[in-house]
Design an enzyme around this catalytic site. Sequence first.
Site, PDB file in Angstrom:
ATOM      1  N   HIS A 357       0.667  -1.054   0.193  1.00 52.85           N
ATOM      2  CA  HIS A 357      -0.091  -0.020  -0.046  1.00 52.85           C
ATOM      3  C   HIS A 357       0.892   1.272   0.144  1.00 52.85           C
ATOM      4  O   HIS A 357       0.185   2.410   0.203  1.00 52.85           O
ATOM      5  CB  HIS A 357      -0.915   0.022   1.234  1.00 52.85           C
ATOM      6  CG  HIS A 357      -1.978  -1.001   1.095  1.00 52.85           C
ATOM      7  ND1 HIS A 357      -3.424  -0.676   0.358  1.00 52.85           N
ATOM      8  CD2 HIS A 357      -2.243  -2.116   1.392  1.00 52.85           C
ATOM      9  CE1 HIS A 357      -4.309  -1.490   0.547  1.00 52.85           C
ATOM     10  NE2 HIS A 357      -3.712  -2.408   1.219  1.00 52.85           N
ATOM     11  N   LYS A 551       0.018  14.078   1.185  1.00 58.81           N
ATOM     12  CA  LYS A 551      -1.186  14.272   0.587  1.00 58.81           C
ATOM     13  C   LYS A 551      -1.902  15.552   0.511  1.00 58.81           C
ATOM     14  O   LYS A 551      -2.434  16.045  -0.324  1.00 58.81           O
ATOM     15  CB  LYS A 551      -2.475  13.624   1.869  1.00 58.81           C
ATOM     16  CG  LYS A 551      -2.449  12.088   1.891  1.00 58.81           C
ATOM     17  CD  LYS A 551      -3.330  11.637   2.795  1.00 58.81           C
ATOM     18  CE  LYS A 551      -3.198  10.009   2.743  1.00 58.81           C
ATOM     19  NZ  LYS A 551      -3.592   9.367   1.646  1.00 58.81           N
ATOM     20  N   THR A 653      -9.197   5.954  -1.877  1.00 56.02           N
ATOM     21  CA  THR A 653     -10.579   5.201  -2.019  1.00 56.02           C
ATOM     22  C   THR A 653     -11.643   6.397  -2.231  1.00 56.02           C
ATOM     23  O   THR A 653     -12.783   6.234  -2.618  1.00 56.02           O
ATOM     24  CB  THR A 653     -10.812   4.124  -1.397  1.00 56.02           C
ATOM     25  OG1 THR A 653     -10.434   4.621   0.081  1.00 56.02           O
ATOM     26  CG2 THR A 653     -10.172   2.631  -1.622  1.00 56.02           C
TER      27      THR A 653
END
Length: 802
Positions: A357, A551, A653
């Site tokens: 991941h 992010k 997601t």
Amino acid sequence: MNIKPPFTKEKLKQLILLTFQNDMLIDPEHASDEAYYEALCRVTRDILSEKLQVFSAHNNARAAKKVYYLSMEFLMGRSLKNSLYNLNIQEAMTGALSELGVDIEKMYALEPDAGLGNGGLGRLAACYMDAMATEELPAMGYSILYEFGIFKQNIIDGWQTETPDYWLPGGSVWLKVKPDRTVPIRFGGRIEEGWENGHHWMNHVDYQTVYAVPHDMYVPGFRSDGIAILRLWKAQSPGFDMESFNRGDYVNAMGAASVSEAISKVLYPNDNHQQGKMLRLKQQYFLCAASISDITRRHITLYGTLDNFGEKNAIQINDTHPTLAIPELMRVLLDDCGYSWEKSWDIVTRSFAYTNHTVMAEALEKWGADVFRSLLPRIYQIIQEIDRRFCEELQQKYHYDQYDIDRMRVLYDFQVRMANLAVIACHSVNGVSKLHSQIIKDSVFHDYYRLFPYKFKNVTNGIASRRWLYQSNPGLTGLLLDTIGDGWLRDMPQLSKFSGFADDQSVLARLAEVKQENKKRLADYVLETSGIAVNTASIFDVQVKRLHEYKRQHLNALHILTEYLWLKDHPDADFIPKTYIFGAKAAPGYFLAKQIIKFICTLRDMIENDPAVREKLRIVFLENYSVTISELLMPASEISEQISLAGTEASGTGNMKLMLNGAITLGTLDGANVEIGECVGRENILFFGMTTPEVNALKAQGYVPADYCNKDDRLRRAIDLLSSGLEGQQFPDIANSLRYNDPYMVLADFDAYCRVQAQASDLYRDTIGWQKKSLYNIAASGYFCADRSIQDYARDIWGLYK
């Protein structure tokens, strides 16, 4: 899909009353809402339990291959609504409760989110449980029954503070304890071994025992016969030290139990100190040892031997956290069953598969060898032998030099490298988006890809689409049912039929109405919880995800600051109103991430205190962001911020949930954004910034963030304000990180980000054009359903579809 519900309103009402009478011994006429909630959950759990018995018997009778999904996190959210919808009894149950004078929405609100996960990794695992049950696969998930979950986030004066997340009082009704399946787990001690009469003997002595007690949660498939089991292990002390207690040493008498049971107290204890690291390693072995014991017990009960274990079991390890399951199965086969090393390794390598991941080296787990050896002495021995044999193979069979061997081996520089162990032992290694899977072949695991190219696969992530559409967005669900029927509920790619209505003005107008209703619902929640009155005519621009520098929430916040300054300089300018919505938790020990939250909240307060700006520009920070808040937010969102530096986000997601609800992705060519763009077409997505090759090229030539700051007045002014202060609050660490280091190249992408934000605002002026883009996103979202992901795993990795 008009499947008749298996339970009528009358039958469900009768079951609720019988539960009050026989199990709870409560008069329903005087029962509280909490008692009704418990009765409703008990009835639902009993229905699931009966379905599970039938489903399990069927799979055992046909000797079906079983799937075991090991993950440190399962971010389940609430179970009640999901279970009722998947069982197709939500309408009947609503009616039954109504006749008893109970509002089902109150029942939903009483349930806490199950505190078993942190972010995308855990939510993915939860979505996959739903999909495995829907696809009727014989599947179990394994994790830890965290008493307090990750933490409850409170924002106090703009700073994140953490308090325990007491989810079990309301969530325990979903758990079925199985004390007869308790497993003893050994920590510490030492290994004594020798030879006697030509036989090698070995004893593990002076160890400490902790018991793993299983608690089962049932996950129903959507209108299917499948039920998945999530088995959660709770740590329990082997006993109470009566001798210490009797001599008055109460602290030590209680302390041993507390230390043992700390294993299942909190998800991801802070590991910026030695005790935290030890506890994390204990948690991982606790999960793996208990789960492997349970899996092998189940197999032997059915087959009487482990000879065929590799053919009948697929064990998927979700990231590196459960990698210790590999040497633990080796230990069981070698020590408990007496298999040879070669036979044991053959069984192990056919059983395990690994999902990676992350592409960031610092996130690939490593453990200090000394700590590892002292806590898990036998497991360390087995890893030493795996490492020795692998090094020997590289040297003798492939003629690798020592430099290459050292890079690939498991034990090196006094560290145990878990990702290396996973890649060496597993028959499959998959990334979670096309781009990510290519990156791990090109860089992260390139050495192994050259050696074992057949191991490397891709399974693009997917979501439990029905949860975020059918259950959470009734307006859009109604529109879809009226236009394309209900086939999409069980086959999400059928949403593509919706694209046929892209030029239907009435459908586009209704789509806009649905979005407005959802924005109003969210605005009501924000007003109730924060006192902020949001302008529902503004663009709802959303960035919700774990707070991490890669992010780039600080890129978003920097741009908002420059917009604020521009509006102060141009008070009469034409400006499309924007509401920026954030939801994020920072790891407790990640101080810079906490500073970014404080920066966002300070900016929020500065804007809120400026009446000349706040109707044009607003920030909402959703405190303690959760699955339940997500179910309210996703349907209301219009812009989906997916702005990680290209090459850093494995998939994402949240981007899929937002797309499903008609939000338009504004993002980099990173993770699954790339595939979203392929599905919707470049005209229906807002890409910006460097590509992964461009990022790598800039790093190679030497990235100097100050150069970007010096040539862009907006950037220089914003970063200077971070240093000098906003509302009296200074952020020198953020400013210095950006100006002198900037590891995730915020400044390099800043101008492109500003331009794409301006483009988004211009596009929003054309209401029909915007709704058309929204419609195309909804229609193209079927590919990102977890049902498809699980079909990919079952076919390409687990070998379930022959």
